[in-house]
Motif scaffolding. Structure first.
Motif, PDB file in Angstrom:
ATOM      1  N   GLY A 107      37.833 -24.294   6.330  1.00 14.36           N
ATOM      2  CA  GLY A 107      38.375 -24.577   4.417  1.00 14.36           C
ATOM      3  C   GLY A 107      36.526 -26.276   4.322  1.00 14.36           C
ATOM      4  O   GLY A 107      36.458 -25.886   3.012  1.00 14.36           O
ATOM      5  N   SER A 108      36.308 -26.908   5.366  1.00 14.94           N
ATOM      6  CA  SER A 108      34.355 -27.546   4.139  1.00 14.94           C
ATOM      7  C   SER A 108      33.989 -26.266   4.124  1.00 14.94           C
ATOM      8  O   SER A 108      33.271 -25.861   3.419  1.00 14.94           O
ATOM      9  CB  SER A 108      34.362 -28.486   5.951  1.00 14.94           C
ATOM     10  N   VAL A 138      46.071 -30.769  -5.743  1.00 19.17           N
ATOM     11  CA  VAL A 138      46.762 -30.497  -4.286  1.00 19.17           C
ATOM     12  C   VAL A 138      48.402 -31.064  -4.164  1.00 19.17           C
ATOM     13  O   VAL A 138      48.584 -32.487  -4.824  1.00 19.17           O
ATOM     14  CB  VAL A 138      46.311 -31.315  -3.533  1.00 19.17           C
ATOM     15  N   SER A 139      49.074 -30.411  -3.754  1.00 20.34           N
ATOM     16  CA  SER A 139      49.954 -30.692  -3.663  1.00 20.34           C
ATOM     17  C   SER A 139      50.739 -31.793  -2.865  1.00 20.34           C
ATOM     18  O   SER A 139      50.148 -32.200  -1.780  1.00 20.34           O
ATOM     19  CB  SER A 139      51.765 -29.902  -2.590  1.00 20.34           C
ATOM     20  N   GLY A 140      51.085 -32.856  -3.341  1.00 26.57           N
ATOM     21  CA  GLY A 140      51.521 -34.216  -2.512  1.00 26.57           C
ATOM     22  C   GLY A 140      51.941 -34.693  -0.432  1.00 26.57           C
ATOM     23  O   GLY A 140      51.151 -35.608  -0.133  1.00 26.57           O
ATOM     24  N   TYR A 184      40.134 -31.847   2.313  1.00 31.72           N
ATOM     25  CA  TYR A 184      39.720 -32.836   0.109  1.00 31.72           C
ATOM     26  C   TYR A 184      38.271 -34.099   1.162  1.00 31.72           C
ATOM     27  O   TYR A 184      37.636 -34.711   0.499  1.00 31.72           O
ATOM     28  CB  TYR A 184      40.269 -32.846  -0.533  1.00 31.72           C
ATOM     29  N   ARG A 185      39.889 -34.663   1.220  1.00 29.10           N
ATOM     30  CA  ARG A 185      39.029 -36.688   1.633  1.00 29.10           C
ATOM     31  C   ARG A 185      37.935 -36.547   2.153  1.00 29.10           C
ATOM     32  O   ARG A 185      36.628 -37.242   2.102  1.00 29.10           O
ATOM     33  CB  ARG A 185      39.610 -37.409   2.117  1.00 29.10           C
ATOM     34  N   ARG A 186      37.487 -35.554   3.504  1.00 34.72           N
ATOM     35  CA  ARG A 186      36.958 -35.620   3.649  1.00 34.72           C
ATOM     36  C   ARG A 186      35.369 -35.168   3.731  1.00 34.72           C
ATOM     37  O   ARG A 186      34.547 -35.159   3.826  1.00 34.72           O
ATOM     38  CB  ARG A 186      37.415 -34.119   5.330  1.00 34.72           C
TER      39      ARG A 186
END
Length: 169
Positions: free
Chosen positions: A110-111, A133-135, A144-146
């Protein structure tokens, strides 16, 4: 987790058909939380026609598969102009869809796909990459945060029921 690298290439017509079927099913599943299933499927198909009027060959859109170092397809992505900006002023790209195939999940792909997508965006002259992105998709949010993505906006929803026996007058 090992750092993975991938190469992006344009989807073949059969890869596009498979990715579109998967994306529409996921979209219908998400929309089905808020509307009848039949309407959710209709909306998912309409979005494909609206955003990809020429399918795989829609100008400005990149429908790509990601291959690892062994030339195995590990996932795919759809990158295009940010739908929130007017075409003439668009400096932001949009990640419409990203998918890591089940056999390759939880291995850093993914990354790797995000990184390759960001490189594509930069080559195209866009200055940022946005996405939705769905919550309740905690795995995607963590991915995504990473990778340095920040929350830009947030929508909230609560279902309410009309109480029987009450009058709206």
């Amino acid at each position: 987790m090992d750092v993975q690298r991938v190469t992006l290439r344009k989807m073949t017509p059969s890869e596009y058909d498979a990715a579109t079927g998967h994306r529409e099913a996921e979209t219908a599943r998400e929309l089905g939380k808020f509307m009848p299933e039949e309407l959710a499927w209709e909306r998912a198909r309409q979005d494909t026609v609206r955003f990809l009027p020429d399918g795989l060959d829609t100008t400005g859109h990149h429908l790509v598969v990601a291959e690892n170092g062994s030339a195995e397809v590990v996932g795919n992505a759809w990158i295009g102009p940010d739908p929130r900006q007017a075409a003439a002023t668009a400096d932001s790209a949009w990640l419409y869809d990203i998918n890591v195939l089940p056999a390759f999940r939880r291995r850093g792909y993914g990354s790797a796909i995000l990184s390759a997508a960001e490189e594509l965006v930069a080559r195209e002259g866009w200055t940022s990459l946005g996405l939705n992105v769905s919550g309740d998709n905690e795995a995607a949010i963590a991915l995504y945060r990473r990778n340095g993505y920040d929350v830009e906006s947030m929508s909230l929803r609560k279902s309410v029921q009309h109480a029987p026996g009450t009058d709206n007058n």
